[in-house]
Write a protein that holds these residues in place. Structure first.
Motif, PDB file in Angstrom:
ATOM      1  N   MET A  22      47.439  13.865  17.537  1.00  0.00           N
ATOM      2  CA  MET A  22      46.171  13.311  17.059  1.00  0.00           C
ATOM      3  C   MET A  22      46.426  12.045  16.248  1.00  0.00           C
ATOM      4  SD  MET A  22      44.064  15.371  18.388  1.00  0.00           S
ATOM      5  CE  MET A  22      42.584  14.703  17.712  1.00  0.00           C
ATOM      6  N   ALA A  23      45.563  11.066  16.407  1.00  0.00           N
ATOM      7  CA  ALA A  23      45.680   9.828  15.647  1.00  0.00           C
ATOM      8  C   ALA A  23      45.489  10.126  14.162  1.00  0.00           C
ATOM      9  CB  ALA A  23      44.635   8.824  16.118  1.00  0.00           C
ATOM     10  N   PRO A  24      46.210   9.421  13.310  1.00  0.00           N
ATOM     11  CA  PRO A  24      46.064   9.643  11.864  1.00  0.00           C
ATOM     12  C   PRO A  24      44.727   9.107  11.362  1.00  0.00           C
ATOM     13  CG  PRO A  24      47.504   7.783  12.271  1.00  0.00           C
ATOM     14  CD  PRO A  24      47.193   8.393  13.621  1.00  0.00           C
ATOM     15  N   PRO A  25      44.310   9.523  10.179  1.00  0.00           N
ATOM     16  CA  PRO A  25      43.031   9.043   9.627  1.00  0.00           C
ATOM     17  C   PRO A  25      42.924   7.518   9.583  1.00  0.00           C
ATOM     18  CG  PRO A  25      43.826  10.864   8.332  1.00  0.00           C
ATOM     19  CD  PRO A  25      44.928  10.517   9.301  1.00  0.00           C
ATOM     20  N   SER A  26      44.061   6.822   9.376  1.00  0.00           N
ATOM     21  CA  SER A  26      44.013   5.356   9.310  1.00  0.00           C
ATOM     22  C   SER A  26      43.506   4.756  10.617  1.00  0.00           C
ATOM     23  CB  SER A  26      45.387   4.792   8.967  1.00  0.00           C
ATOM     24  OG  SER A  26      46.333   5.187   9.942  1.00  0.00           O
ATOM     25  N   HIS A  27      43.714   5.444  11.721  1.00  0.00           N
ATOM     26  CA  HIS A  27      43.221   4.974  13.014  1.00  0.00           C
ATOM     27  C   HIS A  27      41.693   4.905  13.022  1.00  0.00           C
ATOM     28  CE1 HIS A  27      43.476   4.299  17.355  1.00  0.00           C
ATOM     29  NE2 HIS A  27      42.395   5.038  17.443  1.00  0.00           N
ATOM     30  N   TYR A  28      41.057   5.752  12.231  1.00  0.00           N
ATOM     31  CA  TYR A  28      39.596   5.808  12.144  1.00  0.00           C
ATOM     32  C   TYR A  28      39.059   5.044  10.945  1.00  0.00           C
ATOM     33  CZ  TYR A  28      40.513   9.660  15.343  1.00  0.00           C
ATOM     34  OH  TYR A  28      40.952  10.416  16.394  1.00  0.00           O
ATOM     35  N   GLY A  29      39.938   4.266  10.276  1.00  0.00           N
ATOM     36  CA  GLY A  29      39.506   3.489   9.129  1.00  0.00           C
ATOM     37  C   GLY A  29      39.553   4.254   7.819  1.00  0.00           C
ATOM     38  N   LEU A  30      40.172   5.412   7.801  1.00  0.00           N
ATOM     39  CA  LEU A  30      40.312   6.195   6.575  1.00  0.00           C
ATOM     40  C   LEU A  30      41.720   5.979   6.030  1.00  0.00           C
ATOM     41  CD1 LEU A  30      38.670   9.435   7.963  1.00  0.00           C
ATOM     42  CD2 LEU A  30      37.593   7.679   6.550  1.00  0.00           C
ATOM     43  N   VAL A  43      36.639  14.514   8.718  1.00  0.00           N
ATOM     44  CA  VAL A  43      36.783  13.450   9.707  1.00  0.00           C
ATOM     45  C   VAL A  43      36.074  13.923  10.975  1.00  0.00           C
ATOM     46  CG1 VAL A  43      38.407  12.102  11.078  1.00  0.00           C
ATOM     47  CG2 VAL A  43      39.005  12.767   8.742  1.00  0.00           C
ATOM     48  N   PHE A  44      35.008  13.233  11.338  1.00  0.00           N
ATOM     49  CA  PHE A  44      34.259  13.578  12.545  1.00  0.00           C
ATOM     50  C   PHE A  44      34.016  12.324  13.391  1.00  0.00           C
ATOM     51  CE2 PHE A  44      32.737  16.915   9.572  1.00  0.00           C
ATOM     52  CZ  PHE A  44      33.226  18.007  10.272  1.00  0.00           C
ATOM     53  N   PRO A  45      35.070  11.808  14.029  1.00  0.00           N
ATOM     54  CA  PRO A  45      34.859  10.624  14.877  1.00  0.00           C
ATOM     55  C   PRO A  45      34.053  10.990  16.120  1.00  0.00           C
ATOM     56  CG  PRO A  45      37.094  11.434  15.119  1.00  0.00           C
ATOM     57  CD  PRO A  45      36.446  12.267  14.045  1.00  0.00           C
ATOM     58  N   GLU A  46      33.443   9.989  16.721  1.00  0.00           N
ATOM     59  CA  GLU A  46      32.703  10.236  17.962  1.00  0.00           C
ATOM     60  C   GLU A  46      33.638  10.695  19.068  1.00  0.00           C
ATOM     61  OE1 GLU A  46      29.932   7.315  19.338  1.00  0.00           O
ATOM     62  OE2 GLU A  46      29.410   6.751  17.284  1.00  0.00           O
ATOM     63  N   LYS A  47      34.845  10.140  19.079  1.00  0.00           N
ATOM     64  CA  LYS A  47      35.836  10.518  20.079  1.00  0.00           C
ATOM     65  C   LYS A  47      37.185  10.688  19.384  1.00  0.00           C
ATOM     66  CE  LYS A  47      37.994   9.179  24.375  1.00  0.00           C
ATOM     67  NZ  LYS A  47      38.186   8.158  25.377  1.00  0.00           N
ATOM     68  N   TRP A  48      37.786  11.856  19.546  1.00  0.00           N
ATOM     69  CA  TRP A  48      39.112  12.098  18.994  1.00  0.00           C
ATOM     70  C   TRP A  48      40.127  11.346  19.837  1.00  0.00           C
ATOM     71  CZ3 TRP A  48      39.776  14.308  14.414  1.00  0.00           C
ATOM     72  CH2 TRP A  48      38.739  15.089  13.897  1.00  0.00           C
ATOM     73  N   VAL A  49      41.057  10.680  19.177  1.00  0.00           N
ATOM     74  CA  VAL A  49      42.063   9.875  19.861  1.00  0.00           C
ATOM     75  C   VAL A  49      43.415  10.571  19.772  1.00  0.00           C
ATOM     76  CG1 VAL A  49      43.255   7.654  19.842  1.00  0.00           C
ATOM     77  CG2 VAL A  49      40.805   7.747  19.363  1.00  0.00           C
TER      78      VAL A  49
END
Length: 113
Positions: A50-58, A66-72
């Protein structure tokens, strides 16, 4: 080309032995076995992660939930996982048929599927 993707290396060894017999020295091609138009390769535990939180801007793991629209999922940086994933990707480009050699449970199906 028919590509079998086993859940891990020792399962690929068994699959290749079943297909071509015990002496696999002529079939071994680095990260896979090949004879004719049939290839047997393998995944590894955690070839993707799973991508780390920094990938989602965290910035921190404490920025929950963390609830992104699409998990990377990204290639793992552990051991030889990145190289194995690249080898599988190259084989899939030429595949006409892909056979999932993962386990029958959710984990095995997600790892290969």
């Amino acid at each position: 080309m028919k590509v079998f993707i086993a859940v891990k290396k020792n399962v690929a060894d068994v699959m290749a032995e079943y297909l071509w017999g015990k002496d696999l020295s002529s079939c071994k091609k680095g990260r896979y076995y090949r004879k004719g138009d049939t290839v047997v390769t393998w995944a590894m535990g955690h070839v993707l992660e799973m991508a780390p939180p920094s990938h989602y801007g965290l910035e921190h793991w404490t920025d929950y939930p963390v609830f992104p629209e699409k998990w990377v999922k990204l290639p793992s940086c552990k051991g030889q996982a990145r190289e194995q994933l690249a080898a599988i990707g190259e084989l899939l480009k030429s595949a006409d048929v892909v056979v999932n050699g993962g386990g029958p449970g959710r984990g095995g199906q997600r790892l290969v599927g």
